[in-house]
Every structure is written in C-alpha cells, then in structure tokens.
Design a protein around this motif. Structure first.
Motif, PDB file in Angstrom:
ATOM      1  N   LYS A 225     -13.506  -1.982  25.756  1.00 16.73           N
ATOM      2  CA  LYS A 225     -12.288  -1.654  26.522  1.00 16.73           C
ATOM      3  C   LYS A 225     -12.416  -0.270  27.158  1.00 16.73           C
ATOM      4  N   ILE A 226     -13.027   0.656  26.440  1.00 18.21           N
ATOM      5  CA  ILE A 226     -13.223   2.006  26.984  1.00 18.21           C
ATOM      6  C   ILE A 226     -14.146   1.937  28.207  1.00 18.21           C
ATOM      7  N   ARG A 227     -15.200   1.142  28.076  1.00 21.81           N
ATOM      8  CA  ARG A 227     -16.154   0.993  29.188  1.00 21.81           C
ATOM      9  C   ARG A 227     -15.438   0.445  30.433  1.00 21.81           C
ATOM     10  N   GLU A 228     -14.563  -0.543  30.199  1.00 25.77           N
ATOM     11  CA  GLU A 228     -13.833  -1.148  31.335  1.00 25.77           C
ATOM     12  C   GLU A 228     -12.962  -0.110  32.039  1.00 25.77           C
ATOM     13  N   VAL A 229     -12.277   0.709  31.255  1.00 23.84           N
ATOM     14  CA  VAL A 229     -11.404   1.722  31.863  1.00 23.84           C
ATOM     15  C   VAL A 229     -12.261   2.719  32.653  1.00 23.84           C
ATOM     16  N   CYS A 230     -13.368   3.168  32.053  1.00 27.32           N
ATOM     17  CA  CYS A 230     -14.247   4.120  32.749  1.00 27.32           C
ATOM     18  C   CYS A 230     -14.712   3.514  34.077  1.00 27.32           C
ATOM     19  N   ASP A 231     -15.133   2.256  34.037  1.00 25.92           N
ATOM     20  CA  ASP A 231     -15.650   1.610  35.252  1.00 25.92           C
ATOM     21  C   ASP A 231     -14.565   1.501  36.327  1.00 25.92           C
ATOM     22  N   ARG A 232     -13.351   1.212  35.864  1.00 28.02           N
ATOM     23  CA  ARG A 232     -12.248   1.038  36.831  1.00 28.02           C
ATOM     24  C   ARG A 232     -12.042   2.303  37.661  1.00 28.02           C
ATOM     25  N   TYR A 233     -12.296   3.470  37.064  1.00 27.66           N
ATOM     26  CA  TYR A 233     -12.007   4.737  37.752  1.00 27.66           C
ATOM     27  C   TYR A 233     -13.263   5.544  38.089  1.00 27.66           C
ATOM     28  N   GLY A 234     -14.434   4.922  37.944  1.00 28.04           N
ATOM     29  CA  GLY A 234     -15.668   5.642  38.289  1.00 28.04           C
ATOM     30  C   GLY A 234     -15.949   6.821  37.375  1.00 28.04           C
ATOM     31  N   VAL A 235     -15.464   6.731  36.130  1.00 29.77           N
ATOM     32  CA  VAL A 235     -15.663   7.816  35.152  1.00 29.77           C
ATOM     33  C   VAL A 235     -16.921   7.501  34.348  1.00 29.77           C
ATOM     34  N   LEU A 236     -17.784   8.499  34.152  1.00 33.19           N
ATOM     35  CA  LEU A 236     -19.013   8.262  33.383  1.00 33.19           C
ATOM     36  C   LEU A 236     -18.694   8.178  31.895  1.00 33.19           C
ATOM     37  N   LEU A 237     -19.409   7.303  31.199  1.00 33.83           N
ATOM     38  CA  LEU A 237     -19.266   7.193  29.745  1.00 33.83           C
ATOM     39  C   LEU A 237     -20.467   7.890  29.103  1.00 33.83           C
ATOM     40  N   ILE A 238     -20.180   8.992  28.402  1.00 29.44           N
ATOM     41  CA  ILE A 238     -21.246   9.736  27.702  1.00 29.44           C
ATOM     42  C   ILE A 238     -21.088   9.463  26.212  1.00 29.44           C
ATOM     43  N   LEU A 239     -22.103   8.861  25.612  1.00 32.92           N
ATOM     44  CA  LEU A 239     -22.030   8.596  24.173  1.00 32.92           C
ATOM     45  C   LEU A 239     -22.940   9.575  23.441  1.00 32.92           C
ATOM     46  N   ASP A 240     -22.353  10.281  22.499  1.00 33.41           N
ATOM     47  CA  ASP A 240     -23.080  11.282  21.731  1.00 33.41           C
ATOM     48  C   ASP A 240     -23.595  10.637  20.448  1.00 33.41           C
ATOM     49  N   GLU A 241     -24.890  10.330  20.447  1.00 30.27           N
ATOM     50  CA  GLU A 241     -25.522   9.715  19.276  1.00 30.27           C
ATOM     51  C   GLU A 241     -26.392  10.720  18.539  1.00 30.27           C
ATOM     52  N   VAL A 242     -26.062  11.996  18.687  1.00 29.90           N
ATOM     53  CA  VAL A 242     -26.880  13.025  18.037  1.00 29.90           C
ATOM     54  C   VAL A 242     -26.962  12.772  16.535  1.00 29.90           C
ATOM     55  N   MET A 243     -25.837  12.391  15.932  1.00 26.19           N
ATOM     56  CA  MET A 243     -25.862  12.161  14.488  1.00 26.19           C
ATOM     57  C   MET A 243     -26.054  10.683  14.139  1.00 26.19           C
ATOM     58  N   CYS A 244     -25.369   9.802  14.846  1.00 20.82           N
ATOM     59  CA  CYS A 244     -25.381   8.393  14.426  1.00 20.82           C
ATOM     60  C   CYS A 244     -26.551   7.602  15.002  1.00 20.82           C
ATOM     61  N   GLY A 245     -27.298   8.175  15.938  1.00 24.30           N
ATOM     62  CA  GLY A 245     -28.367   7.430  16.586  1.00 24.30           C
ATOM     63  C   GLY A 245     -29.680   7.434  15.834  1.00 24.30           C
ATOM     64  N   MET A 246     -30.689   6.861  16.447  1.00 26.88           N
ATOM     65  CA  MET A 246     -32.065   6.822  15.941  1.00 26.88           C
ATOM     66  C   MET A 246     -32.174   6.113  14.583  1.00 26.88           C
ATOM     67  N   GLY A 247     -31.450   5.018  14.478  1.00 24.17           N
ATOM     68  CA  GLY A 247     -31.626   4.146  13.319  1.00 24.17           C
ATOM     69  C   GLY A 247     -30.682   4.390  12.166  1.00 24.17           C
ATOM     70  N   ARG A 248     -29.939   5.456  12.207  1.00 21.08           N
ATOM     71  CA  ARG A 248     -29.069   5.837  11.087  1.00 21.08           C
ATOM     72  C   ARG A 248     -28.099   4.716  10.691  1.00 21.08           C
ATOM     73  N   THR A 249     -27.624   3.969  11.716  1.00 18.32           N
ATOM     74  CA  THR A 249     -26.642   2.913  11.420  1.00 18.32           C
ATOM     75  C   THR A 249     -27.290   1.530  11.274  1.00 18.32           C
ATOM     76  N   GLY A 250     -28.632   1.489  11.377  1.00 20.20           N
ATOM     77  CA  GLY A 250     -29.332   0.204  11.219  1.00 20.20           C
ATOM     78  C   GLY A 250     -29.854  -0.371  12.516  1.00 20.20           C
ATOM     79  N   THR A 251     -29.448   0.207  13.645  1.00 20.53           N
ATOM     80  CA  THR A 251     -30.039  -0.135  14.950  1.00 20.53           C
ATOM     81  C   THR A 251     -30.483   1.185  15.571  1.00 20.53           C
ATOM     82  N   LEU A 252     -31.472   1.132  16.484  1.00 21.27           N
ATOM     83  CA  LEU A 252     -32.018   2.410  16.971  1.00 21.27           C
ATOM     84  C   LEU A 252     -30.917   3.236  17.634  1.00 21.27           C
TER      85      LEU A 252
END
Ligand SMILES: Cc1ncc(COP(=O)(O)O)c(C=O)c1O
Length: 447
Positions: A225-252
């Motif tokens: 839903k957040i992605r849809e709203v961003c797309d509707r208004y041309g707003v970029l979606l920046i996801l900060d995976e500094v902590m949760c990324g690189m496999g920490r949650t079970g997916t890269l």
C-alpha cells in the motif's frame, strides 16, 4: 587511565582480544555469547576463515585505490553479486563505509534525481516515528527517535514523521490488518497532499524496524500500500535495510518477503559482517539513467568509498553465506529461537510482546501486560538488562524509549547465522537470568 573517548565515559569496558565462532573472548578469559552480533553486524561470528583469507589476499595485492582514479575487481564483483540478487529494478551500487553514509548517499541521490529531471521543487522527506537511520545530520533528521534528535534539533532539516507499522501499540484492538495498513497508507497520502503533491522527494522506512523499536516486522500488505501511494505521487521509496538486510531476516533483502521493490535501498552491518567497515546504497536503473542522461556525475563522495579490502571482505562474507547455505539456516534457527522465546516468556507478567523475523527478534518489557504500561524510564531497565547479561557472559542489545524515545524498554536479539541449537539454549537461559535479576532490581527500586 584511557585516552580513548569511549561511548560512555563513566563505564569501564572489558578488553576484547579474540573471537571464536559466536563468542567474543576478553583479556581476562571470559567468554561472551554474541546474541546481538554487536549491533546486528557479526552474522558470521568472529572467526570466519574464508573472510580472513580474502582480506589477507586483497591487502597483500592491493589494499586501496582511490575511486576517482580506478575501479577494482572486488568492487565490481561485489556489485555484480548484490545486483544479481537484489529486488527487481535495483541495478547499481554505490559503496560507502557504513550505514549512516549509505543513508546520506540515498538522500542526496533522491534529491539529485529530482534536480536532474526538472523537478527541483521536490524537497520534502517523509519518514516514521521511532525509526533509526543513523547519526550523521541528514540520517539523524530522517530518523524519528525523539531522544536521539532532541539536543541536535536546531541543526536538523525538516522531515515529517508518521505512525510506524508497529502493531503491538499502534493497531487498535478490533482493527483488522487491512484496516490498519489502509489507515497508515492514508496517513502517508494525507501528508504528501499537505506538503504539496509534487513537492515530496521520498518516503524512508526500515522494512523491519531495528534499534529503536526492537525487530518490528510490518503487518502483511503494508509496504504494497505504501508503494502504491508513493507511485501515485511520484515519491521515491527508500528502504533502509542497514540493520535488517543481508540475510538477517532469512532472505538476503528483508523486503523480499513483502513483495515490493524500492527505488533506493541501503545496506551495511551484515554486508561486511564486521570484518571490514562497509555499507552500500543500491539504486534503481531509472534513477541511474536519469543522472547518466543529465550531469553524468553524482555530486557526492568520500575518500574511502568502494574500499578494495572492504569490498573483498564483503564479497567473501556474502559468498560464504551462500556456499554454507546460511539463509535457510537463518529461517530454521529463527523459528527455533522464536519457539524458545515463546515457551519461556509468552506468559511472563512483564513481557508484553515477542516479535521478529528470522534471526532478528525483539522482546518488549512492560510493567503491566494488561494496560501495556511501560516501566518508569528513570529505572533504566534496559541498561540493567544489558549489564546483567554481560555479567552472565551474554551480549544482547536492549534499548529504552520504545514508545516515544523516552518510555518503554525492549531487547533486540540478532545472533550470528552460524549458531548451533545448543547456543540457542545457552542464549535463552542466560537472557532469562539477566531479565529476572534486572526485574528484581527495579521492583526493589519501587517499580
Ligand atoms: C536501520 C539503520 N540505518 C542506519 C544505521 C546507521 O548505521 P551506522 O551506525 O553504520 O552508521 C543503523 C545503525 O544502527 C540502522 O540500524
């Protein structure tokens, strides 16, 4: 007597001298089970020979070459590795030396994208309360933790902070997941319209909120839903995976589970697993193409970006995670850890919520389970738990201010992916003792 400006001037720290699998060993011989990877960093533990060898080999051939003169093989190979596995649309990698730098690069890149595409009026940022995006000024302004921001407020740029997707406290009792996520997406849309539909640059969020909330995954459907709203208004979606990324949650990438692609994503911590300081900002082909067609130059840079030895270390870390098949292991160990935490704590009178994804688990402490009332912040329950755990030979990552930057206590667990199940038993036993001792102490102090 020390000349080091330590984080906490009045604390004395054990001297860490060696690492052995998931343990850090101090000069006095004490062993600490690293159940938080420091701050969700050390995903391969502290003695991964593959990584040590890759670093030695790289330093021996070429430690560093400034990126305004050269590219290097480890940097090119690491970029290829990440992009082959990144969410659809992310096609280029800008390497930096840590999480805050990755966020700063993301913010500046978003702004430059709009100046180069004839939309210089787009300048507003929207993020969420109780998020953490780093301590440099741009990243600190983006983060929504009141305590971390307070004294620096006069130096911070204006950023709107919305409600986090924090079901335990923000989802109303009879509100469905769908109604909750619709309400949060509507809040984003309302804020975009309030600021000016074509004046917002980006929305920034951690897919699974780490340090400041304690491993809070999104409610299903939220990011779509957040992605849809961003797309509707041309707003970029920046996801900060500094902590949760690189496999920490079970997916890269943590967002894989939510089925959404960001325009920009930041990674660090688990990228180099602590063997070298490194972070990265991954960028969509669309943003890159706009800059390539415009100035052809990202107006940014630091001396150590794309550091050859750091890239060689990170490449070895990521190859090791893949060759040892550690991502399925994170999922298996995450479930096993969750089960142990639930069996020990789900009926505990002072544990209000257990949450997380993979080997990224959070425990929220409350004075009263029925009302969710937190402990008095003056009791510093989180700091007592950290110390009690260290006394038990356990590193965990407790933090205060879970609700609003001041009130609330949680514990973050982010152990290495190489644990054995026996380590999980040790972890939970030591943690239970540390929590019990700390609760006895705060109750003795009148809580
Ligand atoms: C989500 C998130 N973003 C950014 C940062 C900042 O990273 P660093 O401490 O490497 O600057 C952190 C650090 O905890 C983080 O958790």
């Amino acid at each position: 007597m020390t000349h080091v400006f330590h984080r906490n001037i009045h604390q004395s720290y054990p001297v860490a001298v060696a690492g052995e699998g998931p343990y850090i060993i101090a000069a006095d011989g004490r062993r600490y089970l690293d159940a938080s990877g420091g701050a969700a960093v050390s995903c391969l533990g502290h003695s991964a020979t593959e990584v040590v060898e890759a670093i030695q080999k790289q330093v021996a051939s070429l430690a560093y070459a400034h990126t305004s003169f050269f590219t290097t093989e480890p940097m090119e190979q690491l970029a290829d590795f990440l992009i082959e596995r990144a969410p659809a649309g992310l096609e280029y990698v800008y390497f930096v030396s840590g999480g805050s730098e990755a966020v700063e690069a993301a913010l500046k890149l978003a702004r430059q994208y709009f100046t180069e595409t004839g939309q210089p009026q787009r300048r507003h940022l929207i993020a969420r309360r109780q998020s953490y995006h780093g301590n440099t000024l741009g990243a600190l302004a983006t983060g929504g933790n009141a305590w971390r921001r307070a004294q620096f407020e006069p130096l911070l740029t204006q950023v709107s902070h919305l409600t986090p997707c924090y079901a335990y406290r923000e989802q109303a009792e009879h509100e469905s997941d769908d109604a909750f996520t619709t309400r949060l997406a509507q809040e984003l849309e309302d804020e975009i319209l309030r600021l000016g539909a074509d004046e917002v640059m980006a929305f920034v969020a951690e897919p699974v909120v780490g340090a400041t909330l304690g491993a809070v995954p999104p409610v299903p459907g939220y990011f779509r839903k957040i992605r849809e709203v961003c797309d509707r208004y041309g707003v970029l979606l920046i996801l900060d995976e500094v902590m949760c990324g690189m496999g920490r949650t079970g997916t890269l990438f943590a967002i894989e589970e939510d089925g959404v692609s960001p325009d920009i994503t930041t990674i660090a911590k688990g990228l180099g697993a602590g063997y070298q300081p490194i972070g990265a900002t991954l960028v969509s082909g669309r943003i890159y193409a706009a800059i390539a067609a415009g100035s052809g130059f990202f107006q940014h840079g630091h001396t150590y970006i794309g550091h050859a030895t750091a890239c060689a270390a990170a490449l070895a870390v990521q190859q090791t995670i893949e060759s040892r098949q550690l991502l399925p292991r994170v999922q298996m160990l995450g479930t096993a850890l969750q089960q142990r935490l639930h069996s020990r704590f789900s009926e505990h009178p002072n544990i209000g919520d257990l949450r997380g994804r993979g080997l990224f688990q959070g425990i929220e402490l409350v004075r009263d389970r029925a009302t969710k009332e937190p402990f008095d912040p003056a009791l510093k329950l989180h700091a007592r738990i950290k110390q009690a755990a260290m006394n038990e030979g356990l590193m965990c990552y407790p933090m205060g201010g879970t609700l609003d930057g001041l009130r609330g206590d949680h514990i973050l667990l982010a152990p290495p992916f190489i644990l054995e199940e026996s380590h999980l038993d040790e972890l939970v036993e030591k943690l239970e003792r540390a929590i019990s001792q700390s609760l006895r102490a705060v109750k003795g102090a009148g809580a």
